[in-house]
Design an enzyme around this catalytic site. Structure first.
Site: not given
Length: 174
Positions: A139, A67, A7
């Site tokens: 996160d 992502e 991420d």
């Protein structure tokens, strides 16, 4: 197969590693790479690259999932997020890993069942899907969700290739 989910963020890049065996998932590790926020951007990107590379060296995943970045109202923020994403993709490529990319809505839908789910809902479902996992923060939860999304997508693709899934089944294909 071991999968790392990433991420990306310039302040904090979350990472999470899961082991995929058939339709079972097992948590391996998770954490965050967090460069100094007052460092110049080139040094922050270097810190992200080296941190991700160290995780890849330590845990030796076979595939990566990152992502994707969505455009924000603030073009500067979008550009910086894109730089962090590029750094994550570069680290994976440097390690010889295939890297898939997933939109946040697809990740949320894969984990929660709702593409508009809140971060708290994602973290709760990640904890349920990976029992006993101590998530080190939002996160990391998002990164684990990316890894889970990739694991599910990978399994579906394999069933598709084997002819076990037909177009139109499970919302796949035309």
């Amino acid at each position: 197969m071991r999968v790392i989910g990433l991420d990306p963020g310039l302040r904090r890049t979350g990472w999470g590693i899961v082991e995929v065996e058939d339709n079972r998932l097992r948590h391996i590790a998770n954490g965050v790479v967090a460069p100094k926020v007052d460092a110049e951007i080139a040094l922050r990107l270097l810190h992200l690259f080296e941190g991700i590379a160290a995780v890849l060296d330590q845990y030796r995943p076979g595939e990566a999932a990152v992502e994707e970045t969505l455009a924000n109202r603030n073009a500067s923020s979008t550009l910086k997020l894109g730089m962090a994403r590029g750094t994550a993709l570069l680290a994976a490529a440097r390690a010889g890993l295939p890297a898939a990319e997933y939109l946040p809505t697809r990740v949320k839908k894969a984990v929660v069942g709702n593409g508009n789910a809140k971060k708290e809902q994602v973290a709760m479902m990640v904890a349920r899907l990976l029992p006993g996992c101590a998530i080190s923060g939002p996160d990391s939860a998002d990164a684990l969700a990316v890894a889970i999304c990739h694991a599910h997508s990978r399994q579906t693709a394999r069933r598709w290739e084997a002819g076990a899934v037909k177009p139109g089944m499970a919302g796949i294909g035309p």
